[in-house]
Scaffold this motif. Sequence first.
Motif, PDB file in Angstrom:
ATOM      1  N   UNK A 105     -19.210  12.689  38.806  1.00 28.14           N
ATOM      2  CA  UNK A 105     -20.494  13.136  39.318  1.00 28.14           C
ATOM      3  C   UNK A 105     -21.674  12.217  39.028  1.00 28.14           C
ATOM      4  N   UNK A 106     -21.425  11.083  38.360  1.00 26.86           N
ATOM      5  CA  UNK A 106     -22.505  10.142  38.046  1.00 26.86           C
ATOM      6  C   UNK A 106     -22.277   8.849  38.805  1.00 26.86           C
ATOM      7  N   UNK A 107     -23.366   8.211  39.241  1.00 30.39           N
ATOM      8  CA  UNK A 107     -23.267   6.948  39.963  1.00 30.39           C
ATOM      9  C   UNK A 107     -23.853   5.831  39.107  1.00 30.39           C
ATOM     10  N   UNK A 108     -23.127   4.731  39.052  1.00 31.72           N
ATOM     11  CA  UNK A 108     -23.530   3.541  38.300  1.00 31.72           C
ATOM     12  C   UNK A 108     -23.686   2.415  39.305  1.00 31.72           C
ATOM     13  N   UNK A 109     -24.821   1.713  39.284  1.00 27.31           N
ATOM     14  CA  UNK A 109     -25.059   0.646  40.253  1.00 27.31           C
ATOM     15  C   UNK A 109     -25.332  -0.666  39.541  1.00 27.31           C
ATOM     16  N   UNK A 152     -22.032  -0.880  35.588  1.00 30.08           N
ATOM     17  CA  UNK A 152     -20.581  -0.727  35.728  1.00 30.08           C
ATOM     18  C   UNK A 152     -19.882  -1.173  34.446  1.00 30.08           C
ATOM     19  N   UNK A 153     -20.359  -2.245  33.840  1.00 32.21           N
ATOM     20  CA  UNK A 153     -19.773  -2.702  32.575  1.00 32.21           C
ATOM     21  C   UNK A 153     -19.933  -1.646  31.483  1.00 32.21           C
ATOM     22  N   UNK A 154     -21.095  -1.034  31.380  1.00 28.65           N
ATOM     23  CA  UNK A 154     -21.307   0.036  30.389  1.00 28.65           C
ATOM     24  C   UNK A 154     -20.388   1.215  30.660  1.00 28.65           C
ATOM     25  N   UNK A 155     -20.249   1.595  31.922  1.00 28.67           N
ATOM     26  CA  UNK A 155     -19.358   2.697  32.295  1.00 28.67           C
ATOM     27  C   UNK A 155     -17.917   2.370  31.904  1.00 28.67           C
ATOM     28  N   UNK A 156     -17.455   1.157  32.192  1.00 32.44           N
ATOM     29  CA  UNK A 156     -16.088   0.755  31.839  1.00 32.44           C
ATOM     30  C   UNK A 156     -15.877   0.801  30.324  1.00 32.44           C
ATOM     31  N   UNK A 157     -16.820   0.273  29.576  1.00 34.67           N
ATOM     32  CA  UNK A 157     -16.689   0.279  28.115  1.00 34.67           C
ATOM     33  C   UNK A 157     -16.650   1.701  27.564  1.00 34.67           C
ATOM     34  N   UNK A 158     -17.485   2.579  28.091  1.00 33.99           N
ATOM     35  CA  UNK A 158     -17.508   3.960  27.623  1.00 33.99           C
ATOM     36  C   UNK A 158     -16.229   4.704  28.008  1.00 33.99           C
ATOM     37  N   UNK A 159     -15.798   4.557  29.269  1.00 30.94           N
ATOM     38  CA  UNK A 159     -14.629   5.309  29.723  1.00 30.94           C
ATOM     39  C   UNK A 159     -13.354   4.830  29.035  1.00 30.94           C
ATOM     40  N   UNK A 160     -13.337   3.575  28.586  1.00 31.87           N
ATOM     41  CA  UNK A 160     -12.149   3.053  27.894  1.00 31.87           C
ATOM     42  C   UNK A 160     -12.033   3.605  26.481  1.00 31.87           C
ATOM     43  N   UNK A 161     -13.137   4.056  25.887  1.00 29.91           N
ATOM     44  CA  UNK A 161     -13.091   4.515  24.499  1.00 29.91           C
ATOM     45  C   UNK A 161     -13.281   6.023  24.353  1.00 29.91           C
ATOM     46  N   UNK A 162     -13.738   6.701  25.404  1.00 24.91           N
ATOM     47  CA  UNK A 162     -14.066   8.118  25.293  1.00 24.91           C
ATOM     48  C   UNK A 162     -12.833   8.982  25.036  1.00 24.91           C
ATOM     49  N   UNK A 163     -11.722   8.690  25.717  1.00 21.09           N
ATOM     50  CA  UNK A 163     -10.492   9.472  25.574  1.00 21.09           C
ATOM     51  C   UNK A 163      -9.304   8.521  25.491  1.00 21.09           C
ATOM     52  N   UNK A 214     -20.372   2.609  41.467  1.00 15.84           N
ATOM     53  CA  UNK A 214     -19.211   3.394  41.042  1.00 15.84           C
ATOM     54  C   UNK A 214     -19.701   4.819  40.838  1.00 15.84           C
ATOM     55  N   UNK A 215     -18.990   5.777  41.437  1.00 13.51           N
ATOM     56  CA  UNK A 215     -19.283   7.187  41.210  1.00 13.51           C
ATOM     57  C   UNK A 215     -18.071   7.790  40.513  1.00 13.51           C
ATOM     58  N   UNK A 216     -18.305   8.323  39.303  1.00 13.78           N
ATOM     59  CA  UNK A 216     -17.238   8.898  38.488  1.00 13.78           C
ATOM     60  C   UNK A 216     -17.801  10.116  37.777  1.00 13.78           C
TER      61      UNK A 216
END
Length: 118
Positions: free
Chosen positions: A46-50, A55-66, A42-44
């Motif tokens: 400017x950062x890529x998560x493999x 991807x799970x960490x990215x989802x958890x962070x993006x769900x709570x950041x804003x 996943x690239x979001x």
Amino acid sequence: MPSHQPHTIAPSNLPKTITRYLRAHHDDTATAVAAFTSDATVTDDGRTYQGAAAIEQWLNRSATEFTYTIELTEAQQTDPTHYVATHHLEGNFPGGSVDLRYQFSLRDDLIERLVIEP
């Protein structure tokens, strides 16, 4: 490999895997992660998560950041394994509103690659 022009499709015609991910990505991380291949990227922003764990960490962070609302405004298909879902977001992030293109590449009915960009 021939170049294909994207064509607009009804959002209901997006593959089930993409629809399942889009419904789950804000509040059901386990279901969202299950939509990806084990080696997906996943690239979001400017950062890529493999891989599933990243991807799970990215989802958890993006769900709570804003806090924001998200609306699917357009769907396109480029070829049998490439789709774009355009979303309009409004919320408390910098700028307050943005249209983002979620560009999906599928493999074996799972998401192999997701690139999110304006």
